[in-house]
Design an enzyme around this catalytic site. Sequence first.
Site, short mmCIF file in Angstrom:
data_model
loop_
_atom_site.label_atom_id
_atom_site.label_comp_id
_atom_site.label_asym_id
_atom_site.label_seq_id
_atom_site.Cartn_x
_atom_site.Cartn_y
_atom_site.Cartn_z
N SER A 125 28.39 0.82 37.15
CA SER A 125 28.49 -0.28 38.17
C SER A 125 29.98 -0.49 38.79
O SER A 125 29.88 -0.66 40.05
CB SER A 125 28.03 -1.42 37.35
N HIS B 32 30.53 -6.13 31.62
CA HIS B 32 30.46 -5.15 30.66
C HIS B 32 30.46 -3.87 31.59
O HIS B 32 29.26 -3.36 32.08
CB HIS B 32 29.04 -5.49 29.98
N ASP C 245 36.71 -9.41 26.23
CA ASP C 245 35.48 -9.81 26.00
C ASP C 245 34.86 -10.31 27.27
O ASP C 245 35.11 -11.37 27.60
CB ASP C 245 35.38 -10.66 24.75
N ASP D 203 25.87 -7.15 32.23
CA ASP D 203 25.00 -6.24 31.79
C ASP D 203 25.63 -5.66 30.21
O ASP D 203 26.09 -4.75 30.04
CB ASP D 203 25.44 -4.92 32.67
N HIS E 283 21.61 -0.42 39.70
CA HIS E 283 22.47 -0.13 40.59
C HIS E 283 21.83 -0.09 42.00
O HIS E 283 22.67 -0.36 43.16
CB HIS E 283 22.87 1.24 40.20
N1 SAM Z 1 27.53 -2.11 33.41
C1 SAM Z 1 27.77 -0.62 33.44
C2 SAM Z 1 26.92 0.14 34.38
O1 SAM Z 1 25.87 -0.27 34.69
O2 SAM Z 1 27.55 1.34 34.72
C3 SAM Z 1 27.17 -0.15 31.93
C4 SAM Z 1 27.44 -1.18 30.61
S1 SAM Z 1 26.94 -0.82 29.47
C5 SAM Z 1 25.18 -1.23 29.45
C6 SAM Z 1 27.41 -1.98 28.38
C7 SAM Z 1 29.08 -1.70 28.04
O3 SAM Z 1 29.47 -3.23 27.57
C8 SAM Z 1 29.34 -0.80 27.12
O4 SAM Z 1 30.40 -0.01 27.49
C9 SAM Z 1 30.24 -1.56 25.86
O5 SAM Z 1 31.30 -0.92 25.38
C10 SAM Z 1 30.61 -2.95 26.63
N2 SAM Z 1 30.59 -3.93 25.80
C11 SAM Z 1 29.99 -4.39 24.83
N3 SAM Z 1 30.31 -5.67 24.17
C12 SAM Z 1 31.29 -6.07 25.35
C13 SAM Z 1 31.73 -7.23 25.45
N4 SAM Z 1 31.64 -8.31 24.54
N5 SAM Z 1 32.88 -7.47 26.36
C14 SAM Z 1 32.88 -6.61 27.46
N6 SAM Z 1 32.26 -5.15 27.26
C15 SAM Z 1 31.45 -5.02 26.20
#
Ligand code: SAM
Length: 283
Positions: A102, A41, A145, A166, A18
Amino acid sequence: MNYRHIYHAGNFADVLKHAVLARLVRYMQNKDKAFRVLDTHAGIGLYDLSSEEAQKTGEWRDGIGRVIEAKLEPQVANLLEPYLSAVRELNPEGGIRLYPGSPKLSRMLFRPQDRLSAMELHPEDFVRLHRVFEGDHHVRVTELDGWLALGAHLPPKEKRGIVLVDPPFEEEGEYDRLIDGLEKAWRRFPGGTYCLWYPLKKDAPIRAFHEGLQALEIPKMLCAELTVKSDRHETGLTGSGLIVVNPPFTLKDELHALLPALKDILTQDRFASHRAFWLRGEA
Ligand code: SAM
């Protein structure tokens, strides 16, 4: 999909990610022209660190909990200002209860012309994320996705942007997926700034990951890693890394100031370390 970021929000890995994301957003704002952040993500956007889930691990205490209390040198305070000002804005009474994920962090730093597209695939987390940005015309939240978004949503119509990738790293092959995802995205949007997050832990295939990235022949790729503890007795996360493609020309020097300071604040044992170097480009 078992991963829920609420258990990890504000931990040492979030701090690095961040802090750098906020630097990238600020750099984009050196020009008046609008840009877009694509957050593939996204998570739930806003985290209540007093919740049962966040309290259960307490990871934020050794992350943002330490940074917010730390006495910072002026240069480091200046570099962390966009990130920490957002955290403080959410907690006007002091301390820290709310933490920006994020997408929320990007949004808080935006000017009126800047835009965010955020993808979240977990159905419950998508609903929460959607609620955070309800009625906000700067933000489009999609239950999609994120890997597909790297194709379908690039290039952004603004033709300027930051792409944060991420993933949760809960499945095998996620390092290779990052390489493939970057290759696909960069071909569609070579001028974008990309920020890819990855975990450092025992036996993580980091060398192969870096070599795979180097083989893409993308001209400019900077790597930043921060390890907070030894992996000798650890099977979990011991640190994290970021790959920044097309970084601001200022970022390497900023990392050379930021990483040692963050290492000193976030260290958990004497094996804490950091490095920042060009994977490809201006070596
Ligand atoms: N980027 C966020 C932050 O920094 O605040 C944290 C994200 S966390 C590490 C990963 C997220 O990706 C989770 O909420 C999960 O549910 C989601 N996720 C998992 N597979 C995914 C996909 N194929 N596409 C989109 N989101 C996905």
